[in-house]
Design a protein around this motif. Structure first.
Motif, PDB file in Angstrom:
ATOM      1  N   LYS A  29      38.823  36.954  34.603  1.00 50.01           N
ATOM      2  CA  LYS A  29      39.959  36.028  34.570  1.00 50.01           C
ATOM      3  C   LYS A  29      40.078  35.384  33.194  1.00 50.01           C
ATOM      4  O   LYS A  29      41.184  35.206  32.687  1.00 50.01           O
ATOM      5  CB  LYS A  29      39.795  34.953  35.644  1.00 50.01           C
ATOM      6  CG  LYS A  29      40.118  35.428  37.027  1.00 50.01           C
ATOM      7  CD  LYS A  29      40.027  34.273  38.013  1.00 50.01           C
ATOM      8  CE  LYS A  29      40.473  34.674  39.383  1.00 50.01           C
ATOM      9  NZ  LYS A  29      40.388  33.558  40.335  1.00 50.01           N
ATOM     10  N   PHE A  30      38.943  35.051  32.601  1.00 46.54           N
ATOM     11  CA  PHE A  30      38.948  34.463  31.267  1.00 46.54           C
ATOM     12  C   PHE A  30      39.524  35.439  30.255  1.00 46.54           C
ATOM     13  O   PHE A  30      40.358  35.081  29.415  1.00 46.54           O
ATOM     14  CB  PHE A  30      37.521  34.058  30.880  1.00 46.54           C
ATOM     15  CG  PHE A  30      37.426  33.287  29.605  1.00 46.54           C
ATOM     16  CD1 PHE A  30      37.741  31.947  29.580  1.00 46.54           C
ATOM     17  CD2 PHE A  30      37.027  33.905  28.436  1.00 46.54           C
ATOM     18  CE1 PHE A  30      37.657  31.224  28.411  1.00 46.54           C
ATOM     19  CE2 PHE A  30      36.948  33.200  27.257  1.00 46.54           C
ATOM     20  CZ  PHE A  30      37.259  31.850  27.236  1.00 46.54           C
ATOM     21  N   GLN A  31      39.100  36.708  30.341  1.00 51.48           N
ATOM     22  CA  GLN A  31      39.608  37.736  29.428  1.00 51.48           C
ATOM     23  C   GLN A  31      41.104  37.947  29.628  1.00 51.48           C
ATOM     24  O   GLN A  31      41.833  38.163  28.663  1.00 51.48           O
ATOM     25  CB  GLN A  31      38.866  39.055  29.644  1.00 51.48           C
ATOM     26  CG  GLN A  31      37.452  39.041  29.134  1.00 51.48           C
ATOM     27  CD  GLN A  31      36.706  40.325  29.443  1.00 51.48           C
ATOM     28  OE1 GLN A  31      37.204  41.169  30.191  1.00 51.48           O
ATOM     29  NE2 GLN A  31      35.525  40.482  28.874  1.00 51.48           N
ATOM     30  N   MET A  32      41.549  37.896  30.886  1.00 48.34           N
ATOM     31  CA  MET A  32      42.977  38.071  31.149  1.00 48.34           C
ATOM     32  C   MET A  32      43.780  36.929  30.538  1.00 48.34           C
ATOM     33  O   MET A  32      44.847  37.148  29.954  1.00 48.34           O
ATOM     34  CB  MET A  32      43.247  38.156  32.655  1.00 48.34           C
ATOM     35  CG  MET A  32      42.877  39.478  33.262  1.00 48.34           C
ATOM     36  SD  MET A  32      43.284  39.572  35.002  1.00 48.34           S
ATOM     37  CE  MET A  32      45.054  39.558  34.908  1.00 48.34           C
ATOM     38  N   LEU A  40      44.104  44.012  36.239  1.00 47.97           N
ATOM     39  CA  LEU A  40      44.363  43.310  37.494  1.00 47.97           C
ATOM     40  C   LEU A  40      43.712  44.037  38.665  1.00 47.97           C
ATOM     41  O   LEU A  40      43.266  43.408  39.629  1.00 47.97           O
ATOM     42  CB  LEU A  40      45.866  43.189  37.709  1.00 47.97           C
ATOM     43  CG  LEU A  40      46.309  42.339  38.882  1.00 47.97           C
ATOM     44  CD1 LEU A  40      45.795  40.917  38.734  1.00 47.97           C
ATOM     45  CD2 LEU A  40      47.823  42.335  38.975  1.00 47.97           C
ATOM     46  N   LYS A  41      43.605  45.356  38.555  1.00 47.48           N
ATOM     47  CA  LYS A  41      42.989  46.151  39.624  1.00 47.48           C
ATOM     48  C   LYS A  41      41.518  45.774  39.808  1.00 47.48           C
ATOM     49  O   LYS A  41      41.031  45.669  40.937  1.00 47.48           O
ATOM     50  CB  LYS A  41      43.112  47.638  39.284  1.00 47.48           C
ATOM     51  CG  LYS A  41      42.718  48.556  40.393  1.00 47.48           C
ATOM     52  CD  LYS A  41      42.995  49.996  40.025  1.00 47.48           C
ATOM     53  CE  LYS A  41      42.625  50.922  41.153  1.00 47.48           C
ATOM     54  NZ  LYS A  41      42.925  52.331  40.814  1.00 47.48           N
ATOM     55  N   LYS A  42      40.814  45.528  38.688  1.00 51.01           N
ATOM     56  CA  LYS A  42      39.407  45.118  38.778  1.00 51.01           C
ATOM     57  C   LYS A  42      39.279  43.744  39.428  1.00 51.01           C
ATOM     58  O   LYS A  42      38.362  43.501  40.207  1.00 51.01           O
ATOM     59  CB  LYS A  42      38.771  45.086  37.383  1.00 51.01           C
ATOM     60  CG  LYS A  42      38.465  46.437  36.817  1.00 51.01           C
ATOM     61  CD  LYS A  42      37.754  46.290  35.492  1.00 51.01           C
ATOM     62  CE  LYS A  42      37.467  47.644  34.885  1.00 51.01           C
ATOM     63  NZ  LYS A  42      36.810  47.511  33.567  1.00 51.01           N
ATOM     64  N   LEU A  46      37.158  42.942  42.770  1.00 58.42           N
ATOM     65  CA  LEU A  46      36.081  41.951  42.804  1.00 58.42           C
ATOM     66  C   LEU A  46      36.336  40.906  43.885  1.00 58.42           C
ATOM     67  O   LEU A  46      35.414  40.490  44.589  1.00 58.42           O
ATOM     68  CB  LEU A  46      35.947  41.263  41.443  1.00 58.42           C
ATOM     69  CG  LEU A  46      35.238  42.062  40.368  1.00 58.42           C
ATOM     70  CD1 LEU A  46      35.327  41.339  39.028  1.00 58.42           C
ATOM     71  CD2 LEU A  46      33.785  42.278  40.730  1.00 58.42           C
ATOM     72  N   ARG A  47      37.579  40.473  44.019  1.00 58.91           N
ATOM     73  CA  ARG A  47      37.906  39.496  45.062  1.00 58.91           C
ATOM     74  C   ARG A  47      37.633  40.071  46.452  1.00 58.91           C
ATOM     75  O   ARG A  47      37.123  39.378  47.342  1.00 58.91           O
ATOM     76  CB  ARG A  47      39.357  39.056  44.933  1.00 58.91           C
ATOM     77  CG  ARG A  47      39.589  38.205  43.705  1.00 58.91           C
ATOM     78  CD  ARG A  47      41.027  37.850  43.522  1.00 58.91           C
ATOM     79  NE  ARG A  47      41.480  37.030  44.643  1.00 58.91           N
ATOM     80  CZ  ARG A  47      42.744  36.737  44.862  1.00 58.91           C
ATOM     81  NH1 ARG A  47      43.675  37.179  44.058  1.00 58.91           N
ATOM     82  NH2 ARG A  47      43.089  35.990  45.879  1.00 58.91           N
ATOM     83  N   LYS A  48      37.947  41.346  46.643  1.00 56.10           N
ATOM     84  CA  LYS A  48      37.685  41.976  47.940  1.00 56.10           C
ATOM     85  C   LYS A  48      36.187  42.115  48.189  1.00 56.10           C
ATOM     86  O   LYS A  48      35.719  41.918  49.319  1.00 56.10           O
ATOM     87  CB  LYS A  48      38.363  43.341  48.007  1.00 56.10           C
ATOM     88  CG  LYS A  48      39.854  43.240  48.149  1.00 56.10           C
ATOM     89  CD  LYS A  48      40.486  44.606  48.275  1.00 56.10           C
ATOM     90  CE  LYS A  48      42.001  44.453  48.432  1.00 56.10           C
ATOM     91  NZ  LYS A  48      42.664  45.758  48.549  1.00 56.10           N
ATOM     92  N   ASP A  49      35.431  42.443  47.144  1.00 55.65           N
ATOM     93  CA  ASP A  49      33.973  42.546  47.302  1.00 55.65           C
ATOM     94  C   ASP A  49      33.366  41.195  47.669  1.00 55.65           C
ATOM     95  O   ASP A  49      32.478  41.107  48.513  1.00 55.65           O
ATOM     96  CB  ASP A  49      33.332  43.079  46.024  1.00 55.65           C
ATOM     97  CG  ASP A  49      33.576  44.560  45.830  1.00 55.65           C
ATOM     98  OD1 ASP A  49      33.959  45.246  46.803  1.00 55.65           O
ATOM     99  OD2 ASP A  49      33.384  45.041  44.689  1.00 55.65           O
TER     100      ASP A  49
END
Length: 69
Positions: A29-32, A40-42, A46-49
């Motif tokens: 999120k910081f990098q974004m 965004l796919k990553k 990660l949120r799903k994991d």
């Protein structure tokens, strides 16, 4: 990460896994926000994991509470 793989982890490993995933999500999120990545796919993965890990932790805590009764 598949839920079967998560279910094979111990409670301590689950807690560590949740922390690592949260750190990865924060960094992404910081990098974004800095414009360094557009993955965004990553972030979604990660949120799903993290949700899978929390779901299994909740299942285990409910099962432990049911056994105590």
């Amino acid at each position: 990460m598949k839920s079967d793989k998560i279910r094979n982890l111990t409670d301590v490993e689950l807690k560590n896994q949740e922390g690592e995933l949260a750190d990865q999500l924060f960094k992404l999120k910081f990098q974004m926000n800095m414009g360094q990545t557009e993955s965004l796919k990553k972030v979604r993965g990660l949120r799903k994991d993290i949700a899978r890990v929390k779901t299994i932790q909740g299942e285990r805590s409910r099962a432990a509470a049911a056994e105590k009764k």
